[in-house]
Write a protein that holds these residues in place. Structure first.
Motif, PDB file in Angstrom:
ATOM      1  N   PHE A 109      31.826  33.804  51.329  1.00  0.00           N
ATOM      2  CA  PHE A 109      31.099  32.818  50.756  1.00  0.00           C
ATOM      3  C   PHE A 109      30.441  33.062  49.493  1.00  0.00           C
ATOM      4  N   ASP A 110      29.810  34.236  49.471  1.00  0.00           N
ATOM      5  CA  ASP A 110      29.159  34.495  48.117  1.00  0.00           C
ATOM      6  C   ASP A 110      30.060  34.661  46.915  1.00  0.00           C
ATOM      7  N   HIS A 111      31.267  34.958  47.144  1.00  0.00           N
ATOM      8  CA  HIS A 111      32.081  35.255  46.171  1.00  0.00           C
ATOM      9  C   HIS A 111      33.064  34.021  45.936  1.00  0.00           C
ATOM     10  N   CYS A 112      33.318  33.299  46.556  1.00  0.00           N
ATOM     11  CA  CYS A 112      34.220  31.963  46.253  1.00  0.00           C
ATOM     12  C   CYS A 112      33.502  30.715  46.619  1.00  0.00           C
ATOM     13  N   ALA A 211      32.441  43.975  41.990  1.00  0.00           N
ATOM     14  CA  ALA A 211      32.370  43.325  43.319  1.00  0.00           C
ATOM     15  C   ALA A 211      31.676  43.761  44.435  1.00  0.00           C
ATOM     16  N   ASP A 212      32.201  43.817  45.617  1.00  0.00           N
ATOM     17  CA  ASP A 212      31.527  44.550  47.036  1.00  0.00           C
ATOM     18  C   ASP A 212      32.061  45.964  46.646  1.00  0.00           C
ATOM     19  N   PHE A 213      32.998  46.397  46.127  1.00  0.00           N
ATOM     20  CA  PHE A 213      33.320  47.835  45.933  1.00  0.00           C
ATOM     21  C   PHE A 213      32.026  48.603  45.708  1.00  0.00           C
ATOM     22  N   GLU A 256      27.920  42.976  40.454  1.00  0.00           N
ATOM     23  CA  GLU A 256      28.032  41.565  40.920  1.00  0.00           C
ATOM     24  C   GLU A 256      26.400  41.281  41.569  1.00  0.00           C
ATOM     25  N   HIS A 257      25.807  42.267  42.405  1.00  0.00           N
ATOM     26  CA  HIS A 257      24.890  41.890  43.257  1.00  0.00           C
ATOM     27  C   HIS A 257      23.405  42.442  42.982  1.00  0.00           C
ATOM     28  N   ASP A 258      23.092  43.121  41.825  1.00  0.00           N
ATOM     29  CA  ASP A 258      22.016  43.559  41.454  1.00  0.00           C
ATOM     30  C   ASP A 258      21.050  42.342  41.367  1.00  0.00           C
TER      31      ASP A 258
END
Ligand code: ZN
Length: 279
Positions: A109-112, A211-213, A256-258
């Motif tokens: 949900f935090d990506h799409c 992304a989450d990689f 993406e998430h910093d």
């Protein structure tokens, strides 16, 4: 937002929302005494994260990678995740109809979450947020998202992606490849079976969305893998395969998430040690 030109493409690294997650879950098997030095938690052990999305404007396309959390989230989830902003489409820096291509790295949900909006406030009918865009995701990701397990179910919210499929706006990809001239995807697996990273080929080299990689710049050490990853050993293998390529080919990595938008390069120091060099 950070905007920069790179090899003939204009990039905007835009913060869609800010949220918080448990620091221990974000760093997996890494003990807190190690990760708290690089990512200090709050008094509830949570760390500050953002959804920093990438917009690429080239002569031939306007593309967006991931769509953030969006605005359909319940008050309960708003407070669990300590959301700060209203979410996509509020504040999106371009007209929504200017986007031609939306690449989704995976369907959490935090990506799409920003991919669809309610047709009317409070209705259960959903429309694509970007009226002119074709959306892309891996077929394996769509299959897993629409048939989740007890462990993955909490992150897959079907109103974010099933309407795209039903309205024939979603292309299901079969592995690595070029989705449009100059835009490539590489399946990393690990976080989810169909998780992919996205590359823009520019005259100066690839610009790659992690992304989450590698969710934040503080997750670059090879064993710093999130507890959220469903297949952590696959994450590890993909890192060992891709990190040397990223360093040698001087990919400009976009994270993406910093808590703030961050970009930079990997420099190889030894067999299994890589250093972050900010852009
Ligand atoms: Zn994520």
């Amino acid at each position: 937002m950070r905007t920069f030109e790179y090899g003939g493409i204009r990039f905007s690294h835009w913060t869609e929302n800010r949220f918080r997650l448990d620091g221990g879950a974000m760093f997996g098997v890494v003990p807190r005494v190690l990760w708290e030095r690089v990512y200090p938690p709050d008094d509830k052990n949570r760390i500050a994260l953002s959804t920093n999305l990438l917009i690429a404007q080239a002569p031939a396309f306007t593309a967006l990678v991931d769509t953030g959390i969006g605005n359909k989230i319940s008050d309960k989830n708003r407070s669990i995740y300590a959301l700060e902003g209203p979410g996509m489409p509020a504040g999106f820096p371009l007209p929504l109809d200017a986007v031609d291509i939306v690449v989704l790295t995976h369907l959490h949900f935090d990506h799409c979450g920003g991919s669809t909006v309610e047709a009317e406030p409070g209705s259960k009918t959903y429309l694509p947020t970007f009226p002119n865009a074709r959306y892309f995701v891996q077929r394996t990701e769509y299959e897993d998202a629409t048939d989740p397990t007890e462990r993955s179910r909490a992150s897959y919210w079907e109103e974010n992606f099933v309407p795209l499929h039903d309205q024939n706006r979603l292309t299901l990809l079969e592995g690595d490849g070029t989705i449009y001239p100059g835009i490539r995807v590489i399946v990393t697996g690990g976080h989810t079976r169909g998780h992919q990273i996205v590359l823009f080929d520019t005259r100066e080299g690839p610009v790659a969305f992690m992304a989450d990689f590698i969710p934040t710049t503080r997750h670059i050490p090879i064993p710093y893998i999130m507890a959220y990853d469903l297949y952590p050993v696959d994450s590890l293998k993909a890192r060992k395969r891709l990190y040397p390529v990223m360093a040698q080919e001087r990919w400009l990595l976009v994270f993406e998430h910093d808590d703030e938008p961050k970009q930079g390069f990997l420099e190889q120091e030894s067999d299994d040690r890589f250093r972050f060099v900010p852009f």
